[in-house]
Write an enzyme that holds these catalytic residues in place. Sequence first.
Site, PDB file in Angstrom:
ATOM      1  N   THR A  39       0.817  -1.212   0.000  1.00 33.39           N
ATOM      2  CA  THR A  39       0.000   0.000   0.000  1.00 33.39           C
ATOM      3  C   THR A  39       0.849   1.259   0.000  1.00 33.39           C
ATOM      4  O   THR A  39       0.467   2.271  -0.589  1.00 33.39           O
ATOM      5  CB  THR A  39      -0.936   0.004   1.224  1.00 33.39           C
ATOM      6  OG1 THR A  39      -1.776  -1.138   1.169  1.00 33.39           O
ATOM      7  CG2 THR A  39      -1.800   1.255   1.264  1.00 33.39           C
ATOM      8  N   TYR A  53      -7.955   0.908  -3.667  1.00 34.99           N
ATOM      9  CA  TYR A  53      -6.794   1.378  -4.423  1.00 34.99           C
ATOM     10  C   TYR A  53      -6.066   0.167  -4.994  1.00 34.99           C
ATOM     11  O   TYR A  53      -6.382  -0.987  -4.697  1.00 34.99           O
ATOM     12  CB  TYR A  53      -5.841   2.158  -3.508  1.00 34.99           C
ATOM     13  CG  TYR A  53      -5.417   1.384  -2.292  1.00 34.99           C
ATOM     14  CD1 TYR A  53      -4.312   0.530  -2.334  1.00 34.99           C
ATOM     15  CD2 TYR A  53      -6.138   1.455  -1.096  1.00 34.99           C
ATOM     16  CE1 TYR A  53      -3.940  -0.207  -1.233  1.00 34.99           C
ATOM     17  CE2 TYR A  53      -5.782   0.718   0.005  1.00 34.99           C
ATOM     18  CZ  TYR A  53      -4.673  -0.117  -0.061  1.00 34.99           C
ATOM     19  OH  TYR A  53      -4.319  -0.851   1.031  1.00 34.99           O
ATOM     20  N   SER A  86       1.592  -7.666  -0.504  1.00 35.22           N
ATOM     21  CA  SER A  86       2.262  -8.580   0.421  1.00 35.22           C
ATOM     22  C   SER A  86       1.517  -9.884   0.661  1.00 35.22           C
ATOM     23  O   SER A  86       2.119 -10.861   1.121  1.00 35.22           O
ATOM     24  CB  SER A  86       2.531  -7.878   1.755  1.00 35.22           C
ATOM     25  OG  SER A  86       1.335  -7.650   2.477  1.00 35.22           O
ATOM     26  N   THR A 119       1.145  -4.261   4.264  1.00 28.58           N
ATOM     27  CA  THR A 119       0.859  -4.519   5.685  1.00 28.58           C
ATOM     28  C   THR A 119       0.268  -5.897   5.964  1.00 28.58           C
ATOM     29  O   THR A 119       0.309  -6.358   7.098  1.00 28.58           O
ATOM     30  CB  THR A 119      -0.091  -3.447   6.242  1.00 28.58           C
ATOM     31  OG1 THR A 119      -1.308  -3.443   5.477  1.00 28.58           O
ATOM     32  CG2 THR A 119       0.547  -2.072   6.191  1.00 28.58           C
ATOM     33  N   ASP A 120      -0.293  -6.565   4.947  1.00 28.50           N
ATOM     34  CA  ASP A 120      -0.984  -7.829   5.212  1.00 28.50           C
ATOM     35  C   ASP A 120      -0.070  -8.888   5.811  1.00 28.50           C
ATOM     36  O   ASP A 120      -0.483  -9.633   6.708  1.00 28.50           O
ATOM     37  CB  ASP A 120      -1.631  -8.364   3.933  1.00 28.50           C
ATOM     38  CG  ASP A 120      -2.933  -7.655   3.606  1.00 28.50           C
ATOM     39  OD1 ASP A 120      -3.347  -6.781   4.395  1.00 28.50           O
ATOM     40  OD2 ASP A 120      -3.540  -7.968   2.568  1.00 28.50           O
ATOM     41  N   LYS A 192      -0.876  -6.999  12.790  1.00 24.14           N
ATOM     42  CA  LYS A 192      -1.907  -6.137  12.228  1.00 24.14           C
ATOM     43  C   LYS A 192      -3.233  -6.498  12.885  1.00 24.14           C
ATOM     44  O   LYS A 192      -3.695  -7.640  12.800  1.00 24.14           O
ATOM     45  CB  LYS A 192      -1.979  -6.323  10.717  1.00 24.14           C
ATOM     46  CG  LYS A 192      -2.939  -5.374  10.011  1.00 24.14           C
ATOM     47  CD  LYS A 192      -2.872  -5.577   8.502  1.00 24.14           C
ATOM     48  CE  LYS A 192      -3.809  -4.619   7.768  1.00 24.14           C
ATOM     49  NZ  LYS A 192      -3.715  -4.781   6.293  1.00 24.14           N
ATOM     50  N   GLU A 313      -5.230 -28.161  28.352  1.00 24.09           N
ATOM     51  CA  GLU A 313      -6.195 -28.489  27.293  1.00 24.09           C
ATOM     52  C   GLU A 313      -5.861 -29.817  26.615  1.00 24.09           C
ATOM     53  O   GLU A 313      -6.749 -30.619  26.335  1.00 24.09           O
ATOM     54  CB  GLU A 313      -6.295 -27.379  26.228  1.00 24.09           C
ATOM     55  CG  GLU A 313      -6.778 -26.043  26.728  1.00 24.09           C
ATOM     56  CD  GLU A 313      -8.248 -26.046  27.104  1.00 24.09           C
ATOM     57  OE1 GLU A 313      -8.946 -27.027  26.788  1.00 24.09           O
ATOM     58  OE2 GLU A 313      -8.702 -25.075  27.724  1.00 24.09           O
TER      59      GLU A 313
END
Length: 356
Positions: A39, A53, A86, A119-120, A192, A313
């Site tokens: 981006t 975009y 990305s 950023t992904d 993120k 667990e």
Amino acid sequence: MMKLVRTLASTFVAMTLAAAVHAQVPAKPQVVLLATGGTIAGAGASAANSATYQAAKVPVDKLIAGVPELAQVAAVRGEQVFQIASESFTNEHLLTLGKRVAALARQPEVDGIVITHGTDTLEETAFFLGLTVRTDKPVVVVGSMRPSTALSADGTLNLLNAVTVASSKDSRGKGVLVVMNDEIHSGRDVSKSINIKTEAFKSAWGPLGMVVEGRTYWFRAPVKRHTLTSEFDIEAIKALPQVDIAYGYGNASDVAQRAFVAKGAKALIHAGTGNGSVAAPVVPALRELRAQGVQIIRSARVVGGGFVLRNAEQPDDQYDWVVSHDLNPQKARILAMVALANGSDSKSLQRVFMEY
């Protein structure tokens, strides 16, 4: 004649003083900017488009030219490594980028490295570099949530801040860093957390520091192993093994786990609910796959912090499973790939998850 002598003497003194002043001015740090797309290199159809975009459109020379203030901070030169969004990063992209960063870090004239990134998957790349690049020089990964064409573009300030951090001697030895929204984060801890706000990146244990009006302010330092203290070296990694993530949810089945292994997965990250919980119908499949040699790593899909406790667990000792500690599924995948490329068995794999 005497007037000429006095003139020459005055000129000599002035030149000497100028040379002395020039000698006292420290040379600007040398920073290399590696561009990979994302981006921060994107463009929208209009200034009103902040979420719609096309990513990876602006080349590295225009990124640098678009922030003339960079020249006041450092001598910056750029390289276009990739030009992709990305989410399309592959293991091969990670290796190519890591080897280039390592090569630059070995150059004595290079003081810091900045990587522009979508950023992904920015957090995954930052963690990978922190595990495998053996340097104490600042390596900073930066992106933006909005393209440069948007009214509220955040990329230019993010980039200036990233170069500021990469230029600072105080940044040395702190591992690979992520600079977003005025905050300095550890590449290990940051994730993120939202996709439509500029304050999208958060660390479960908080940022390391901030950049305010061109100055860095530090509040804590990483304690987990990274960079120079890492046992992993990008130069020794020829390929990364396939590691996949299977999501836990209500009414879960074992279809995804079996399919991943059938396609070549050497390890599975179980993105479990809560404390990495595994649904009853999935447990037999994971035990069977572990018996076949596939590493099983329990992580948690929860957002915002916490960690998976071993033998809570599930009886991890009995099943010979590994827990990811506080690493989220995508970070756990990165560490598992790097460790398995280094030949780790389940015991050493568990050690690695606790140390890194």
